[in-house]
Design an enzyme around this catalytic site. Structure first.
Site, PDB file in Angstrom:
ATOM      1  N   SER A  90       0.812  -1.208   0.000  1.00 26.73           N
ATOM      2  CA  SER A  90       0.000   0.000   0.000  1.00 26.73           C
ATOM      3  C   SER A  90       0.846   1.258   0.000  1.00 26.73           C
ATOM      4  CB  SER A  90      -0.923   0.005   1.215  1.00 26.73           C
ATOM      5  OG  SER A  90      -1.836  -1.046   1.106  1.00 26.73           O
ATOM      6  N   GLU A 324     -10.798   6.022   0.777  1.00 27.78           N
ATOM      7  CA  GLU A 324     -10.270   4.654   0.745  1.00 27.78           C
ATOM      8  C   GLU A 324     -11.144   3.690   1.542  1.00 27.78           C
ATOM      9  OE1 GLU A 324      -6.343   2.127   1.999  1.00 27.78           O
ATOM     10  OE2 GLU A 324      -7.047   3.750   3.254  1.00 27.78           O
ATOM     11  N   ASP A 329      -8.877  -4.750   1.686  1.00 25.42           N
ATOM     12  CA  ASP A 329      -7.563  -5.395   1.738  1.00 25.42           C
ATOM     13  C   ASP A 329      -7.278  -6.011   3.099  1.00 25.42           C
ATOM     14  OD1 ASP A 329      -4.615  -5.767   1.067  1.00 25.42           O
ATOM     15  OD2 ASP A 329      -4.492  -4.357   2.727  1.00 25.42           O
ATOM     16  N   HIS A 333      -6.280  -9.994   3.990  1.00 21.03           N
ATOM     17  CA  HIS A 333      -5.112 -10.510   4.725  1.00 21.03           C
ATOM     18  C   HIS A 333      -5.556 -11.523   5.772  1.00 21.03           C
ATOM     19  CE1 HIS A 333      -1.911  -8.075   3.071  1.00 21.03           C
ATOM     20  NE2 HIS A 333      -2.595  -6.969   3.265  1.00 21.03           N
ATOM     21  N   ASP A 370      -4.633   0.005  -5.035  1.00 24.11           N
ATOM     22  CA  ASP A 370      -3.178   0.155  -5.000  1.00 24.11           C
ATOM     23  C   ASP A 370      -2.447  -1.138  -5.326  1.00 24.11           C
ATOM     24  OD1 ASP A 370      -4.087  -0.906  -2.708  1.00 24.11           O
ATOM     25  OD2 ASP A 370      -3.011   0.430  -1.362  1.00 24.11           O
ATOM     26  N   HIS A 447      -0.517  -9.883  -0.773  1.00 17.06           N
ATOM     27  CA  HIS A 447      -0.875  -9.190  -2.011  1.00 17.06           C
ATOM     28  C   HIS A 447      -0.452 -10.030  -3.215  1.00 17.06           C
ATOM     29  CE1 HIS A 447      -0.129  -5.325   0.521  1.00 17.06           C
ATOM     30  NE2 HIS A 447      -1.248  -5.936   0.848  1.00 17.06           N
TER      31      HIS A 447
END
Ligand SMILES: [Zn+2]
Length: 484
Positions: A90, A324, A329, A333, A370, A447
């Protein structure tokens, strides 16, 4: 809450950039076998949320944005910035979007190797007399929001107590000694945000603003003290957010760190490893639905934050606003599909507010991510589930080694069977890491290096038609503001 639309006035160059999550968008292999440019943007997170909520025939708000492209994501090596790193984070992704320059993993608005500050889009907008705003569902000091307005060596230098470098479960992260205020630097990310005088800064992260600049001196100032001295009004609750009025410089800190997610798996369930019987048969994983997360109660929604921000930012000279949906995200994770789905839908509702604003004011809207993330929609049971010694006779034993394991074939990853709104079962898989099962970070999913969608509407969105490089999005935003 209805958006408080201001009287019709022309604001050329107004920019709303929605950065949908650090990693929200894992683009899967849709591009393979797809004839001819431009490539259709695809994303694991978007597909998962659309499938769950609306099914494959439904459309999210973001699905209706008229300009649709994708952007490649890359970072560079810290010691040799000519060398590409194909999976970013990020910090590197946020910096590429916000400054137009690729940097190394973990860097916030600074160049790899040289540590030089990179001018960012908030600074460009401010230089043109535009108002500026940043909204996130993470801490406002987190890597993406920080990349848009601060400059620091490493993303974890979020508050004065974190400048020496974090020890993350035994892994020593870089610190930011050169950025310490005591060394003549600009200080931690929270201190820099306090000094930045953004017109709107909303999210979580109160704990970083309550740290003392001199850890040894409890009487020393805090970033919150500095923010108040710089003219920010503090909002700590949804009521205080709603009460803010134009002319105020608003700092909203609604949680100690990230905001709670809007949704959760029923019973707190996330993706789990498949289990087998002693005979090697699959134990059928129990499907579950997504439910509202009661811990989110009382937290302002992204929609409410965007509504208030547009009310405060609206002015003759235009504005830049970054929004955002961070936990799309963060929950990937954690192999938590319901967490990600709820945050993506929340982002989509916030986008609808921005779109309503844009129907009355010329506004460029860009939605992107991102970097990619780990969720995949996979078949269940596996196409190969029955391919198993003793169950299916394998032909030609003389020339074909019998190497199949005596167990049903299945994903090695974490797996969830979601009962979608339509009742159909949505099978979601995470398999980028075995995970450590730590309570705080149970899954450690990582990611991925796929390109991310770039969806856009409004004046200046014309270049969003073909495969872009992530730094070009900065150029598109600057051009929409009328250049530097
Ligand atoms: Zn991430």
């Amino acid at each position: 809450m209805a958006p408080d639309l201001q009287p019709l006035t022309l604001r050329r160059g107004s920019v709303t950039a929605g950065v949908a999550a650090l990693a929200a968008f894992a683009v899967l292999a849709v591009l393979a076998g797809c004839g001819g440019p431009p490539p259709p943007p695809a994303s694991g997170a978007v597909t998962m949320a659309r499938d769950y909520e609306l099914g494959p025939d439904g459309k999210l708000v973001m699905d209706r944005l008229p300009r649709r492209a994708a952007a490649t994501v890359a970072a560079v090596e810290e010691d040799d910035p000519d060398k590409i790193v194909f999976v970013g984070d990020s910090a590197s992704g946020g910096t590429a979007l916000a400054t137009g320059v690729r940097t190394s993993i973990g860097r916030i608005g600074t160049a790899a190797k040289t540590d030089l500050d990179l001018p960012n889009i908030v600074e460009v907008a401010r230089g043109k007399g535009m108002r500026t705003g940043i909204i996130t569902t993470a801490s406002v000091t987190d890597a993406s929001p920080a990349s848009f307005s601060t400059h620091v060596r490493y993303r974890f230098c979020m508050g004065p107590e974190h400048m020496a470098g974090e020890n993350f479960f035994g892994i020593q992260m870089p610190g930011c000694p050169q950025d310490e205020s005591s060394a003549g630097g600009p200080g931690s990310i929270a201190e820099q945000l306090a000094a930045q005088r953004l017109d709107v800064l909303l999210g979580g992260g109160r704990k970083y603003f309550d740290q003392h600049v001199d850890a040894a001196d409890p009487a020393s100032t805090t970033p919150l003290d500095q923010a108040l001295a710089n003219g920010y009004t503090l909002a700590a609750t949804g009521e205080e957010l709603a009460a803010a009025h134009p002319g105020e410089r608003l700092l909203g800190l609604f949680a100690p760190d990230s905001l709670e997610t809007e949704m959760d798996g029923e019973g707190g369930r996330r993706a789990e490893f498949l289990r087998l019987t002693p005979d090697g048969d699959l134990i059928e994983p129990e499907p579950f639905p997504c439910v509202a997360n009661p811990k989110h109660d009382g937290t302002p929604t992204l929609e409410a934050m965007v509504t208030k921000a547009l009310e405060l930012l609206d002015n003759e000279r235009g504005f830049f606003l970054m929004v955002e949906g961070a936990s799309i995200d963060k929950q990937a994770h954690n192999a938590d599909p319901c967490g990600s789905i709820g945050e993506l839908l929340a982002f989509d509702r916030a986008l609808a507010v921005a779109q309503r604003y844009a129907t009355q004011h010329p506004t460029l809207i860009i939605v992107t991510a991102d970097h990619g993330q780990s969720q995949q929609i996979i078949p269940y049971p596996s196409f190969f589930a029955g391919l198993r010694e003793g169950i299916i006779p394998i032909p030609s034993p003389a020339d074909m080694p019998r190497t199949f394991r005596p167990q049903a074939q299945h994903t090695p990853g974490r797996f969830a069977r979601l009962i979608s709104i339509s009742g159909s079962i949505l099978n979601v898989n995470y398999a980028t890491n075995v995970g450590a099962d730590l309570p705080m970070f149970p899954a450690f999913q990582e990611h991925t290096g796929v390109e991310v969608p770039v969806l856009a509407a409004g004046p200046g969105s014309e270049p969003v038609v073909e495969l872009l490089r992530q730094p070009q999005i900065f150029d598109i935003m600057v051009a929409a503001m009328g250049g530097r």
